[in-house]
Design an enzyme around this catalytic site. Sequence first.
Site, PDB file in Angstrom:
ATOM      1  N   LYS A  13       0.834  -1.199   0.000  1.00 36.71           N
ATOM      2  CA  LYS A  13       0.000   0.000   0.000  1.00 36.71           C
ATOM      3  C   LYS A  13       0.871   1.252   0.000  1.00 36.71           C
ATOM      4  CE  LYS A  13      -3.826  -2.467   2.154  1.00 36.71           C
ATOM      5  NZ  LYS A  13      -4.840  -2.507   3.224  1.00 36.71           N
ATOM      6  N   HIS A 121      -1.383  -6.094   1.427  1.00 41.93           N
ATOM      7  CA  HIS A 121      -2.617  -6.845   1.196  1.00 41.93           C
ATOM      8  C   HIS A 121      -2.249  -8.153   0.512  1.00 41.93           C
ATOM      9  CE1 HIS A 121      -6.503  -7.946  -0.598  1.00 41.93           C
ATOM     10  NE2 HIS A 121      -5.813  -8.158  -1.701  1.00 41.93           N
TER      11      HIS A 121
HETATM   12  N1  LIG Z   1     -12.371  -3.734  12.112  1.00 42.88           N
HETATM   13  C1  LIG Z   1     -11.828  -2.987  11.149  1.00 42.88           C
HETATM   14  N2  LIG Z   1     -11.837  -1.650  11.230  1.00 42.88           N
HETATM   15  C2  LIG Z   1     -11.300  -0.873  10.281  1.00 42.88           C
HETATM   16  N3  LIG Z   1     -10.668  -1.358   9.181  1.00 42.88           N
HETATM   17  C3  LIG Z   1     -10.606  -2.693   9.059  1.00 42.88           C
HETATM   18  C4  LIG Z   1     -11.175  -3.588  10.021  1.00 42.88           C
HETATM   19  N4  LIG Z   1     -10.937  -4.864   9.623  1.00 42.88           N
HETATM   20  C5  LIG Z   1     -10.288  -4.758   8.465  1.00 42.88           C
HETATM   21  N5  LIG Z   1     -10.063  -3.464   8.119  1.00 42.88           N
HETATM   22  C6  LIG Z   1      -9.386  -2.946   6.934  1.00 42.88           C
HETATM   23  O1  LIG Z   1      -9.874  -3.641   5.800  1.00 42.88           O
HETATM   24  C7  LIG Z   1      -8.797  -4.278   5.106  1.00 42.88           C
HETATM   25  C8  LIG Z   1      -9.293  -5.616   4.644  1.00 42.88           C
HETATM   26  O2  LIG Z   1      -9.661  -6.409   5.769  1.00 42.88           O
HETATM   27  P1  LIG Z   1      -9.480  -7.987   5.825  1.00 42.88           P
HETATM   28  O3  LIG Z   1     -10.416  -8.504   6.851  1.00 42.88           O
HETATM   29  O4  LIG Z   1      -9.569  -8.524   4.436  1.00 42.88           O
HETATM   30  O5  LIG Z   1      -8.024  -8.120   6.396  1.00 42.88           O
HETATM   31  P2  LIG Z   1      -6.749  -8.754   5.751  1.00 42.88           P
HETATM   32  O6  LIG Z   1      -7.136  -9.893   4.870  1.00 42.88           O
HETATM   33  O7  LIG Z   1      -5.774  -9.006   6.837  1.00 42.88           O
HETATM   34  O8  LIG Z   1      -6.245  -7.521   4.889  1.00 42.88           O
HETATM   35  P3  LIG Z   1      -6.165  -7.391   3.323  1.00 42.88           P
HETATM   36  O9  LIG Z   1      -7.507  -7.796   2.737  1.00 42.88           O
HETATM   37  O10 LIG Z   1      -5.855  -5.922   3.100  1.00 42.88           O
HETATM   38  O11 LIG Z   1      -5.074  -8.314   2.915  1.00 42.88           O
HETATM   39  C9  LIG Z   1      -7.645  -4.375   6.093  1.00 42.88           C
HETATM   40  O12 LIG Z   1      -6.382  -4.268   5.439  1.00 42.88           O
HETATM   41  C10 LIG Z   1      -7.902  -3.183   7.022  1.00 42.88           C
HETATM   42  O13 LIG Z   1      -7.242  -2.009   6.545  1.00 42.88           O
END
Ligand SMILES: Nc1ncnc2c1ncn2[C@@H]1O[C@H](COP(=O)(O)OP(=O)(O)OP(=O)(O)O)[C@@H](O)[C@H]1O
Length: 153
Positions: A13, A121
């Site tokens: 990012k 990501h």
């Molecule tokens: N509870 C939350 N509050 C705010 N932002 C969140 C929350 N959970 C996830 N995110 C944001 O959404 C993105 C996608 O969430 P996801 O659950 O897919 O996590 P991840 O798989 O670890 O990350 P990514 O999809 O970016 O690889 C995260 O990178 C984070 O920035």
Amino acid sequence: FFFPLEDMLAVIKPDTQHKGIISEIRGRGFTISRLKDTVLSREMAEEFYREHRDKPFFSQLINHGLFLRSGPCTMMVLTKDNMLEEWRASMGPTDPSEARQAAPGSLRACFAKEILETAVHGSSNTQHTHQKIQFLFRDISTESATSPAYLYI
Ligand SMILES: Nc1ncnc2c1ncn2[C@@H]1O[C@H](COP(=O)(O)OP(=O)(O)OP(=O)(O)O)[C@@H](O)[C@H]1O
């Protein structure tokens, strides 16, 4: 449209590139077979994170300090054995403060600031990998695929 089965789409990012994260990723044994810097528009960011469009944090994720759109994202096609598990383990938990506690050597522990600025990501499954690679690397071709295993979609 072909690409290797073991590939996955990973993104560095904005605001993380200058910190040597690419050499760190290579040092962890990931092969980077495609790499492209892209500045996301709001529409692209929304499409990229479409799986989260019903989550309460979706608007924050897209709009937070314009973070996702504040500079180029480095889009990478990565290859490694046991790719999905290896990359998730390398990234560490989504919340960087948790990552610093539970996985201090992970990329998010080292490079991420807070939960909306998670540095990296990774596509969470093979279907997402296919969709994101198609979306971001429209120019990828059969000749450029490097792995012996291919999927046709
Ligand atoms: N509870 C939350 N509050 C705010 N932002 C969140 C929350 N959970 C996830 N995110 C944001 O959404 C993105 C996608 O969430 P996801 O659950 O897919 O996590 P991840 O798989 O670890 O990350 P990514 O999809 O970016 O690889 C995260 O990178 C984070 O920035």
